[in-house]
Design a protein around this motif. Structure first.
Motif, short mmCIF file in Angstrom:
data_model
loop_
_atom_site.label_atom_id
_atom_site.label_comp_id
_atom_site.label_asym_id
_atom_site.label_seq_id
_atom_site.Cartn_x
_atom_site.Cartn_y
_atom_site.Cartn_z
N SER A 188 -8.20 0.15 -9.94
CA SER A 188 -8.18 -0.95 -8.98
C SER A 188 -9.55 -1.62 -8.91
N ALA B 214 -5.48 5.09 -9.51
CA ALA B 214 -6.06 4.24 -8.46
C ALA B 214 -7.48 3.78 -8.80
N ASP C 14 -2.63 -1.64 -4.74
CA ASP C 14 -3.77 -1.99 -3.90
C ASP C 14 -3.49 -3.34 -3.22
N GLU D 77 -6.92 0.96 3.65
CA GLU D 77 -5.83 1.80 4.13
C GLU D 77 -5.98 2.11 5.61
N LYS E 165 -10.79 1.30 -0.96
CA LYS E 165 -9.46 1.90 -0.77
C LYS E 165 -9.29 2.49 0.62
N GLU E 166 -10.21 3.35 1.02
CA GLU E 166 -10.09 4.01 2.33
C GLU E 166 -10.23 3.00 3.46
N LEU F 208 0.83 -1.21 0.00
CA LEU F 208 0.00 0.00 0.00
C LEU F 208 0.86 1.26 0.00
N HIS G 249 -11.24 -0.50 -5.72
CA HIS G 249 -11.12 0.94 -5.48
C HIS G 249 -12.15 1.45 -4.47
#
Length: 501
Positions: free
Chosen positions: A268, A265, A195, A278, A274-275, A190, A271
Motif C-alpha cells: 500500500s 498490506a 486501503d 483504521e 494504516k493504523e 477497509l 501503509h
C-alpha cells in the motif's frame, strides 16, 4: 540527508495557499485582457453585448449572431440551452493590468468561502448525519454483515462503485456530491482488507472518467455542443466508446492495485498510515458486538434513501445544494427519531460530526478563492487568446492533439466545466472549420482535456476528498499518474481517429 527525511509534503490547505500565491504572481506577469461577452435577456427578448465597461443592446435575431460571427442557432439562446454569457470571436482586447497584491491574496480564500457557502453547508450537514448514524451503531452492524457477504469477492465492490459513480458523472455531472460517499464507503473497503486509496480511487476516478467521457451531461456536453453550434448528439458514439474503454482501463488499474494490497498490506502507498486511518474509520467495527437488527436496518435504509433521493432530485428535478442539504438534514432528524436519541445527545453528536468535516469545508472555500484571484486578475481570457493563436493554421492531426493539451492547461485556470465551455467554444470551434475537422471533435477535445486534468486538479474537489481520509496529495499523484498517462494516450488515439475517420 537527515533534514530531507524530516521534510514532509505540505497539507492540502498549504498547497492551495501556495497555488494562490503563484496565481497572484501570474496576474503581474500575464497581461490582462478580455473578450466581449454576449448574453440573452429573456424578459426583453434582446441580446446584450458587454465590452469592458460598455454595454449595448441588439435585437435577438439570427442576423445579429451572424454579424458577430457567432455560429450558434438563435433557438439555443431563446430555449435557455445557453444561459451564461458567451465569448464573442475576434473581440479580444488588452485591458489595464489588474495585478493581485497581498490584500487580494488574503481576501481571496474568504471570498471563496463566501461563494462556496452552499457546498460547505452541504458538507457540514453530511458530517452531522454521518455522526448520528455512527451513534446508532448501524454502520458497525452493516459493515460486518457486508464484509461477510462479500468474502472472497470484494473486488465486485470496486467494479460496482466505480461504474455507478461514472454513470452519474457522464449523465448529470456527479462530482461535488461524491464528498458524501467517502465516510460511508471507506469503512467497507477497509473491512475488505483494501486501503483507503482504493476507496478514494473508486469514487474519484469514477466521477472523473464519467466527466472526461460525458455523454449527456448538460453541464458540459450539451452546453459545449450548443456553444459550438452543433447538436449534442453529434459525436455521441465516440464519447460512449471512450467511456467504455476508459472505464475498463480505470477499473483494471484500481483492481490490480487493490489485489496487491490485499495480498500484502506493505504494498500500500499509504501503509505508514494504516493504523491511523483504521483508527479513524474502523474503531467501532472491530468490536463486532452489534447485530444488524430491524431498527438498525431501518436506520441504514433511511440513510441510503437520502442519497437515492439526492441523485433523483439532481438528475430529474433540477435540485441543487439547498434541496440536497435539506434531504440530509431531514434524514438526520428522522434517524434520530427512529433510534430514539435524546435531544441533548443528538445535538452533541451532530455538531461533533460537522466539526470533523470543517477542515474539508475550508479546503473547498480556499480552492474557490484561487478562481476568484484569476477572475479579478482578468488573465483567463488572455490565456484563451494565446491558445487560439497558437493552434490557428496547424495540420488537423497536430491541431486536435495540441488543443487537447491546451484544454488540460486551461482547466487549471478555469476549473468550471460549464464555464470553460461557454468561454472557449465560441472562440475555438471556428478554428476546427479552418483545418477541416468536425466541431464535434473539438467538443471531445474540450471534454477529454478538462476531464483528464480533474484526475490531478488541486483546485477542484480532489484535495477535499483526500483530506477526508488524511491522504497526502503526493501519495495520490504517485498512485494516479500512471493511469493519467494511459488515459492521455487513449484520448489522443480517440481524437486522432475522430479527425481522420
Amino acid at each position: 540527508m537527515s533534514i530531507l527525511k524530516k521534510l514532509k509534503f505540505p497539507t492540502a490547505h498549504t498547497i492551495l495557499f501556495i497555488i494562490a500565491a503563484v496565481v497572484c504572481l501570474f496576474t503581474w506577469i500575464i497581461p490582462s485582457g478580455q473578450y466581449d461577452r454576449l448574453s440573452y435577456d429573456d424578459e426583453n427578448k434582446v441580446f446584450i453585448v458587454e465590452s469592458d465597461e460598455d454595454s449595448k443592446t441588439f435585437t435577438a435575431t439570427q442576423e445579429t449572431l451572424d454579424k458577430l460571427a457567432i455560429q450558434i442557432p438563435l433557438e439555443k439562446f431563446t430555449s435557455g440551452a445557453i444561459s451564461k454569457p458567451i465569448s464573442i470571436p475576434n473581440t479580444y482586447k488588452n485591458l489595464e493590468g489588474q495585478p493581485q497584491g497581498f490584500v487580494s491574496f488574503v481576501q481571496a480564500p474568504l471570498k471563496g468561502i463566501m461563494q462556496s457557502a452552499d457546498i460547505i453547508l452541504l458538507v457540514l450537514i453530511i458530517g452531522g448525519l454521518i455522526s448520528i448514524v455512527n451513534a446508532t451503531k448501524a454502520f458497525e452492524a452493516g459493515i460486518a454483515w457486508l464484509a461477510e457477504k462479500l468474502k472472497g469477492r470484494e473486488f465486485v465492490l470496486i467494479i460496482m462503485v466505480t461504474i455507478l459513480i461514472a454513470l452519474g458523472g457522464t449523465t448529470f455531472g456527479l462530482e461535488e456530491e461524491t464528498v458524501a460517499f467517502y465516510p460511508i464507503l471507506i469503512p467497507i473497503f477497509l473491512a475488505a482488507k483494501y486501503d483507503a486509496l482504493v476507496c478514494v480511487a473508486s469514487i474519484y476516478v469514477g466521477t472523473s472518467i464519467g466527466t472526461l467521457a460525458s455523454t449527456v451531461n448538460p453541464f458540459s456536453t450539451i452546453i459545449a455542443s450548443d456553444a459550438a453550434g452543433i447538436n449534442w448528439t453529434v459525436g455521441l458514439n465516440s464519447r460512449i466508446i471512450m467511456l467504455v474503454l476508459g472505464l475498463v482501463l480505470c477499473i483494471t488499474y484500481i483492481v490490480r492495485y487493490a489485489q496487491r494490497v490485499k495480498k500484502d498490506a506493505s504494498h500500500s502507498l499509504i501503509h505508514d498510515q494504516k493504523e491511523e486511518i483504521e483508527k479513524m474509520f474502523m474503531g467501532p467495527v472491530a468490536s463486532g458486538t452489534t447485530k444488524l437488527n430491524t431498527k438498525l436496518k431501518l436506520v441504514l435504509l433511511v440513510f441510503a434513501s437520502t442519497f437515492l433521493i439526492m441523485v433523483y432530485g439532481v438528475s430529474q428535478l433540477g435540485w441543487w445544494f439547498l434541496e440536497m442539504t435539506s434531504v440530509f438534514l431531514a434524514g438526520a432528524l428522522l434517524i434520530g427519531l427512529i433510534a430514539r436519541i435524546n435531544e441533548k445527545r443528538f445535538v452533541t453528536e451532530f455538531m461533533s460530526g460537522a466539526k470533523d468535516l470543517l477542515s474539508v469545508a475550508f479546503i473547498i472555500g480556499i480552492a474557490r478563492g484561487i478562481t476568484v484571484l484569476m477572475e479579478d486578475g482578468q488573465v483567463s481570457d488572455t490565456l484563451l487568446f494565446y491558445a487560439s493563436e497558437l493552434t490557428s493554421g496547424m495540420h488537423k492531426g497536430l491541431f486536435i492533439n495540441v488543443t487537447f493539451a491546451l484544454y488540460n492547461g486551461l482547466a487549471f485556470f478555469i476549473p468550471s466545466s460549464s464555464g470553460m465551455a461557454v468561454l472557449t467554444m465560441p472562440i475555438m470551434s471556428p478554428l476546427a472549420d479552418n483545418v477541416g475537422i468536425g466541431r464535434e471533435v473539438m467538443v471531445n477535445a474540450y471534454q477529454f482535456g478538462v476531464g483528464l486534468f480533474k484526475f490531478i486538479s488541486p483546485t477542484g474537489i480532489l484535495l477535499a476528498s483526500l483530506a477526508l481520509v488524511n491522504v497526502g496529495y503526493d501519495k495520490w499523484l504517485k498512485f494516479i499518474m500512471p493511469l493519467v498517462i494511459l488515459l492521455a494516450v487513449l484520448a489522443m488515439i480517440m481524437l486522432t481517429i475522430g479527425v481522420y475517420f
